[in-house]
Design an enzyme around this catalytic site. Structure first.
Site, PDB file in Angstrom:
ATOM      1  N   LYS A 187       0.831  -1.199   0.000  1.00 38.89           N
ATOM      2  CA  LYS A 187       0.000   0.000   0.000  1.00 38.89           C
ATOM      3  C   LYS A 187       0.872   1.259   0.000  1.00 38.89           C
ATOM      4  CE  LYS A 187      -3.996  -2.094   2.312  1.00 38.89           C
ATOM      5  NZ  LYS A 187      -4.833  -2.048   1.101  1.00 38.89           N
ATOM      6  N   PRO A 204       0.622   5.400   0.520  1.00 40.14           N
ATOM      7  CA  PRO A 204      -0.223   6.534   0.893  1.00 40.14           C
ATOM      8  C   PRO A 204      -0.436   7.472  -0.292  1.00 40.14           C
ATOM      9  CG  PRO A 204       1.428   6.126   2.590  1.00 40.14           C
ATOM     10  CD  PRO A 204       1.787   5.268   1.409  1.00 40.14           C
ATOM     11  N   ILE A 220      -0.769  10.610  -0.566  1.00 39.12           N
ATOM     12  CA  ILE A 220      -0.019  11.864  -0.571  1.00 39.12           C
ATOM     13  C   ILE A 220       1.358  11.632   0.043  1.00 39.12           C
ATOM     14  CG2 ILE A 220       0.057  14.277   0.175  1.00 39.12           C
ATOM     15  CD1 ILE A 220      -2.944  14.240   0.393  1.00 39.12           C
ATOM     16  N   ASP A 240       9.300  10.843  -1.090  1.00 38.60           N
ATOM     17  CA  ASP A 240       9.803  10.578  -2.439  1.00 38.60           C
ATOM     18  C   ASP A 240      11.101  11.347  -2.672  1.00 38.60           C
ATOM     19  OD1 ASP A 240       8.799   9.642  -5.417  1.00 38.60           O
ATOM     20  OD2 ASP A 240       9.957  11.505  -5.474  1.00 38.60           O
ATOM     21  N   TYR A 299      18.646  13.807  -6.623  1.00 37.18           N
ATOM     22  CA  TYR A 299      18.306  14.961  -5.791  1.00 37.18           C
ATOM     23  C   TYR A 299      19.441  15.320  -4.842  1.00 37.18           C
ATOM     24  CZ  TYR A 299      13.471  13.925  -7.246  1.00 37.18           C
ATOM     25  OH  TYR A 299      12.320  13.655  -7.967  1.00 37.18           O
ATOM     26  N   LYS A 356      15.219   6.725  -6.622  1.00 38.05           N
ATOM     27  CA  LYS A 356      15.254   6.521  -8.069  1.00 38.05           C
ATOM     28  C   LYS A 356      16.674   6.361  -8.597  1.00 38.05           C
ATOM     29  CE  LYS A 356      11.405   9.824  -8.229  1.00 38.05           C
ATOM     30  NZ  LYS A 356      11.715  10.575  -7.016  1.00 38.05           N
ATOM     31  N   HIS A 375      14.370   6.686 -13.089  1.00 44.76           N
ATOM     32  CA  HIS A 375      13.965   8.087 -13.051  1.00 44.76           C
ATOM     33  C   HIS A 375      13.577   8.610 -14.437  1.00 44.76           C
ATOM     34  CE1 HIS A 375      14.752  11.972 -10.525  1.00 44.76           C
ATOM     35  NE2 HIS A 375      13.619  12.038 -11.187  1.00 44.76           N
ATOM     36  N   ASN A 425       8.394   9.150 -15.954  1.00 43.62           N
ATOM     37  CA  ASN A 425       8.476   9.863 -17.235  1.00 43.62           C
ATOM     38  C   ASN A 425       8.325   8.935 -18.445  1.00 43.62           C
ATOM     39  OD1 ASN A 425       9.071  12.616 -16.167  1.00 43.62           O
ATOM     40  ND2 ASN A 425      10.889  11.563 -15.364  1.00 43.62           N
ATOM     41  N   LEU A 450       1.244  20.623  -8.108  1.00 41.44           N
ATOM     42  CA  LEU A 450       0.825  22.020  -7.961  1.00 41.44           C
ATOM     43  C   LEU A 450       1.408  22.895  -9.068  1.00 41.44           C
ATOM     44  CD1 LEU A 450       1.156  22.375  -4.079  1.00 41.44           C
ATOM     45  CD2 LEU A 450      -0.885  21.855  -5.433  1.00 41.44           C
ATOM     46  N   SER A 454       6.820  21.243  -0.223  1.00 42.10           N
ATOM     47  CA  SER A 454       6.756  22.551   0.408  1.00 42.10           C
ATOM     48  C   SER A 454       7.676  22.548   1.612  1.00 42.10           C
ATOM     49  CB  SER A 454       5.325  22.896   0.848  1.00 42.10           C
ATOM     50  OG  SER A 454       5.310  24.150   1.503  1.00 42.10           O
ATOM     51  N   ASN A 472      -1.459  20.725   2.732  1.00 44.15           N
ATOM     52  CA  ASN A 472      -1.395  19.851   1.562  1.00 44.15           C
ATOM     53  C   ASN A 472      -1.874  18.433   1.834  1.00 44.15           C
ATOM     54  OD1 ASN A 472      -0.450  21.901  -0.035  1.00 44.15           O
ATOM     55  ND2 ASN A 472       1.683  21.237  -0.035  1.00 44.15           N
TER      56      ASN A 472
END
Length: 321
Positions: A15, A17, A19, A50, A55, A80, A111, A154, A204, A252, A261
């Site tokens: 599972k 979530p 968000i 994530d 990153y 990723k 990625h 992607n 967003l 954010s 959010n």
């Protein structure tokens, strides 16, 4: 305490979530800012994080998880494979896992389908390692017990058709840019039919990339719906994403925005229909990301839109067939 939000069940049975907190900070790194953001998110009830090798902040994400007080097994953690590691999937995965400081990763994604050389130069799309070769190597990670689900990011229908034909494992997820300006309805329906969950990055619209202009967040219809629910336009967009059956990973750094959010609202059918039609307004059906502008020849990390299978013209404008 975990937030009261829906979960989506992946084709592996695990599972996810609906968000999560996204950890791309606009440029690689972020360090302590990412660490605090993840701690704030976990304190606010998020249980889905994530990140990615590219990153350059996996160590800080891992530190946030360890110091949060939230048991590891309660957190769904995604990272990723970077483009320049397609030729060494196992080693790259272990490097990410070591940086995160975890025994296992819940979801490991390719990625991008594009492979790069070690010095970050794009490899032509028909040359080795192809995305099929890379996927087969990622499939092998499932035997290690150190990753629970695998997926892609992607990927278009065109590329997924090849992947499902040549590979052995159906991806659990396909993470793509997805929001009211780019709902990707055909891709979403195709993936749903194959048991692949769409995860929406930049749900967003990443407004900072457009000189602070939110594009759809200040659309009169979105604003009106937000006002009727005493909510923010961002909450409307995220609730739309979850209600239509996609997981969303907003980012954010603002603690109050982080809390907002993850507070979903219930949208009516009329409101959902209105939001579904945002992209049909003049000039709205498009990507909202800067990578369409990186190369004057219109390629995305070395591949053309045709090679990617993206129905777009230069600048990320969706073509009307």
């Amino acid at each position: 305490m975990a937030a009261d939000i829906p979960d989506f069940t992946l084709n592996t049975g695990y599972k996810m979530p609906s968000i999560g907190i996204g950890c791309w900070m606009g440029t690689p790194g972020g360090g302590e800012v990412v660490e605090k953001m993840c701690k704030d998110a976990l304190a606010a009830g998020y249980r889905h994080i994530d990140t990615a090798f590219g990153y350059a902040n996996e160590e800080f994400v891992g530190k946030a998880i360890r110091e949060s007080g939230v048991p590891r097994e309660e957190i769904f953690l995604t990272t990723k494979l970077p483009n320049h590691h397609h030729h060494k999937v196992q080693a790259s995965f272990e490097e990410s896992r070591a940086k995160l400081g975890v025994d296992y990763v819940d979801l490991y994604l390719m990625h991008w389908p594009q492979a790069f050389t070690e010095d970050n130069k794009p490899i032509p799309h028909d040359q080795s390692p192809t995305f099929v070769e890379t996927w087969k190597a990622i499939e092998g990670l499932l035997d290690t017990g150190k990753v629970r689900s695998i997926g892609v990011s992607n990927f278009s229908i065109k590329l997924l058709e090849v992947l499902l034909r040549e590979g052995s494992v159906v991806p659990a997820t396909n993470q793509v840019e997805c929001h009211p300006c780019l709902p990707s309805c055909d891709l979403k329906a195709w993936c749903a039919a194959k048991g692949i969950l769409i995860t929406a990055y930049s749900p967003l619209g990443r407004p900072k990339e457009y000189d602070g202009k939110p594009v759809f967040l200040d659309d009169p219809d979105v604003v009106s719906i937000a006002q009727s629910h005493n909510a923010t336009p961002g909450q409307v967009a995220l609730s739309w994403g979850v209600q239509r059956g996609t997981s969303v990973i907003p980012k954010s750094e603002n603690p109050e925005r982080i809390k907002q959010n993850i507070a979903l609202i219930k949208l009516s059918k009329v409101e959902m229909d209105t939001l579904d039609a945002i992209h049909k307004k003049p000039g709205m059906h498009r990507s909202l990301l800067r990578y369409h502008e990186y190369n004057p020849d219109g390629t995305i990390f070395g591949w053309t839109y045709e090679e990617l299978g993206w129905n777009m013209s230069k600048g990320g404008i969706v073509r009307v067939d």
